[in-house]
Design an enzyme around this catalytic site. Sequence first.
Site, mmCIF file in Angstrom:
data_model
loop_
_atom_site.group_PDB
_atom_site.id
_atom_site.type_symbol
_atom_site.label_atom_id
_atom_site.label_comp_id
_atom_site.label_asym_id
_atom_site.label_seq_id
_atom_site.Cartn_x
_atom_site.Cartn_y
_atom_site.Cartn_z
ATOM 1 N N GLY A 181 41.561 7.206 -42.456
ATOM 2 C CA GLY A 181 41.539 8.656 -42.444
ATOM 3 C C GLY A 181 41.820 9.216 -41.061
ATOM 4 O O GLY A 181 42.582 8.654 -40.267
ATOM 5 N N GLY A 182 41.166 10.337 -40.754
ATOM 6 C CA GLY A 182 41.378 10.998 -39.472
ATOM 7 C C GLY A 182 41.047 10.127 -38.282
ATOM 8 O O GLY A 182 41.595 10.325 -37.191
#
Length: 526
Positions: A181-182
């Site tokens: 993810g981020g």
Amino acid sequence: MTIANTPAGVADTGVSRLEKLRLLKEVVRDGDAEATERQHGKGKLTARERIDLLLDPESFTELEGLRRHRAQGFGLETRRPHTDGVVAGWGTVHGRTVFVYAHDFRIFGGALGEAHAAKIHKVMDLAISAGAPLVSLNDGAGARIQEGVTALAGYGGIFVRNTKASGVIPQISVMLGPCAGGAAYSPALTDFVFMVRDTSQMFITGPDVVAAVTGQSVTAEELGGAAIHATKSGVSHFDYEDEQTALDDVRFLLAMLPQNNRERSPRVPSGDSPHRTSERLAELVPDSGSVPYDIRAVLSEIVDNGEFMEIHEQWAANIVVALGRMDGHVVGFVANQPQVLAGALNIDASEKAARFVQMCDAFNIPLVTLVDVPGFLPGVDQEHGGIIRRGAKLLYAYCNATVPRVSVVLRKAYGGAYIVMDSRSVGADVALAWPSNEIAVMGAEGAANVVFRKQIAAAKDSTAERQRLVDQYHADLMHPYYSAERGLVDDVIEPGETRPLVIRALNMLRTKHTDLPARKHGNPPQ
């Protein structure tokens, strides 16, 4: 003795405060034995074991080792382990200060929460203020879901600091577990990414999401493993079989880098004479421009003791970028690789070299460019993929670079690729060439077919006439001294003299100073 969930940290009130402190720190340092066993069972080291391998012995000073989160709900109020899943602080590598933080997968799977992020922010701010490299040892499950948006905000703070530190201090990310993810954007913002095969993965959306959205079935390793990022995406600069080897090379890389953008890399006496010549160079590079050879063998002859550190070795292999030493000083090398795609520049090679040139320029590392390039790789996929825009990245990087720059044309240097590979016209301080050099708009045969097209078509023996005109064009416009006669090459040199002459040029340029026009920042092609 057990550690209680109290501010005092130790339940036994019959023990002195000093002893309580010692016991508390001992428990924090050792961690949960079962969790440690599980980590080792996966073939992975703990956060503190990794830090011990990275830093000089007994040099680590920990920051906020007793910190705990303040989150409520979802059972977090009864689970408040010290460190909050990240070990952070500073130490030394080869006697020089290095800041480090390491996710502790044994605690919340290394997931980032508010307190966890605050510790990382703290060590990043100190690294920037102190002007020292930052190494992150990544092994975390992403944002801590139980803490909601505050965890995501913690990542934002990391990204801002990554960007603030960019080009100011070296930033190295070592991937030793999952990064999804981020969270994957922080390593992408740093200067170098190291990965370990089979244990580290990076991706924005995991295999389950990919399967749900696209119907494609893929494993985590196939989606974002070390081999994928080292060979296909170019996200990873280095990949290794085990953690210790990776961390050994992080130490080696740090020895080649300065502490910050105000310093130069440390000089290390090599015992390799700066006056050493190499007759072998003339044998390594065939005179015929169509015969391939390994440019790494040329590099080995030029650098101190034949030792250099290649970066992005498995990605865009048609160009080689590496750090090595000449007369003890660190130098960045960019070199076409005739063994792959004849050394032609393409999208990936241009981006690889551009990022390397920018890194060297940011950290005051002189550049030496070894040129043997037939041009940009032709093809519909290259044009549609944006070779104009992305190839311009390398041109921009060289034109913007203010460090000492020396280029050496070994054989062919054709067309726009010649200009892009740090030619005199884009700012090379010293331009040298071997007697085998051919610097031209294009190869003699292609040029003759364009210039003398009608004459060849009208000839009785078009094949013989074509060859005569090819030879004529080559003799008139592509002989080894044509560029030197016009001041585009400073000298045509014997191959064996390359090392001492390049060292002499770099020593002359040691005090080079160049001011760029006043501006907030450039707007490079993306």
